[in-house]
Design an enzyme around this catalytic site. Structure first.
Site, PDB file in Angstrom:
ATOM      1  N   ASP A  45     -47.816 -12.443  93.690  1.00 43.85           N
ATOM      2  CA  ASP A  45     -48.962 -12.249  94.575  1.00 43.85           C
ATOM      3  C   ASP A  45     -48.730 -12.941  95.918  1.00 43.85           C
ATOM      4  O   ASP A  45     -49.544 -12.825  96.835  1.00 43.85           O
ATOM      5  CB  ASP A  45     -50.273 -12.687  93.922  1.00 43.85           C
ATOM      6  CG  ASP A  45     -50.284 -14.135  93.459  1.00 43.85           C
ATOM      7  OD1 ASP A  45     -49.304 -14.863  93.713  1.00 43.85           O
ATOM      8  OD2 ASP A  45     -51.287 -14.556  92.830  1.00 43.85           O
ATOM      9  N   GLU A 181     -44.626 -25.329  89.485  1.00 43.02           N
ATOM     10  CA  GLU A 181     -44.543 -25.297  90.946  1.00 43.02           C
ATOM     11  C   GLU A 181     -45.012 -26.612  91.546  1.00 43.02           C
ATOM     12  O   GLU A 181     -46.101 -27.099  91.232  1.00 43.02           O
ATOM     13  CB  GLU A 181     -45.378 -24.139  91.516  1.00 43.02           C
ATOM     14  CG  GLU A 181     -45.329 -24.064  93.030  1.00 43.02           C
ATOM     15  CD  GLU A 181     -45.948 -22.796  93.601  1.00 43.02           C
ATOM     16  OE1 GLU A 181     -46.026 -22.693  94.838  1.00 43.02           O
ATOM     17  OE2 GLU A 181     -46.343 -21.912  92.814  1.00 43.02           O
TER      18      GLU A 181
END
Length: 264
Positions: A45, A181
């Protein structure tokens, strides 16, 4: 390149073989990546930011991810292809199943979902319905308004311990990959060692089983800035194909990410 499956990634983890991953959004670059033996691709995304010019990923829709998934699959028939489930596309288990089906039918081999242990039941439901899941922990961009920006996660002991618990809970629920992340390298190492499934990192040091970069960062063509955890491989090599090969080899050898790309 032979067709890559989750079983290949599991075997690589057991053998201590690191692997590279990159985002892709169209058939041309997907074909280039496959020709250079990139084993795993992600239709992220992140396209909301790098393709559409938005400030975050929230406006991206399932239909847009499905469109780009079809494009990438056309260019790369053999990669293990992951597709992001966009913001609020898995707000309920029913929504998760319906939207995951669209992405799998578009050519994905796996969907990626952001969230901690609260998403375990959804992952379990998807896994029971033959939808492989990658669970995304740490800096989850869809939560940017909760975090107050794109910030490093898991630096204090309580949050670090919770992230380890999240990873193990989601693996038990059926997640077949964990993606971390922007977390400290020491925390990424704890999670990588604790999990039996492959762990992919971005801004998580070089101890994870795999690494992922946004394509635009790897080629140095991001519109805004270069994140600390990224590297412009095109500037170093001068050729896109050579840049991709260099990235893959540096990951496999544990050369990338280096200390300057890592958070403590």
């Amino acid at each position: 390149m032979k067709k890559i499956s989750i079983h290949d990634l599991m075997k690589w983890k057991q053998d201590g073989r690191k692997f590279a991953t990159v985002t892709a959004y169209d058939a041309s670059f997907a074909q280039l990546f496959e020709q250079q033996d990139m084993p795993v691709l992600l239709v992220g995304d992140s396209l909301g930011m790098v393709l559409q010019g938005k400030s975050d990923t929230l406006p991206v829709t399932t239909e847009e991810i499905a469109y780009h998934t079809r494009c990438v699959r056309a260019g790369s028939p053999n990669s293990l292809l992951m597709a992001d489930m966009p913001f609020m596309s898995y707000a309920t288990p029913e929504q998760a199943c319906q939207n995951a089906a669209k992405l799998m039918q578009a050519g994905a081999n796996m969907v990626k979902i952001e969230g901690g242990e609260w998403i375990a039941e959804t992952i379990k439901l998807l896994a029971e319905r033959a939808v492989p899941v990658c669970a995304h922990l740490g800096l989850t961009p869809q939560s940017v308004n909760i975090f107050g920006g794109f910030r490093i996660q898991g630096r204090d002991e309580t949050k670090a311990n919770q992230m380890v618990k999240d990873a193990l809970t989601l693996e038990k629920a059926g997640a077949q990959i964990i993606l971390l992340e922007c977390v400290p390298a020491s925390l990424a190492e704890r999670i990588t060692k604790a999990c039996t499934v492959p762990v992919i990192g971005i801004g998580a040091g070089n101890v994870t089983d795999g690494q992922i970069l946004v394509m635009h960062d790897m080629f140095g063509i991001s519109a805004n800035y270069m994140p600390k955890f990224s590297k412009n491989f095109l500037a170093e090599t001068g050729d896109m194909r050579t840049a991709v090969t260099k990235y893959i080899k540096d990951v496999e050898l544990g050369v990338f990410p280096a200390a300057e790309h890592t958070f403590n």
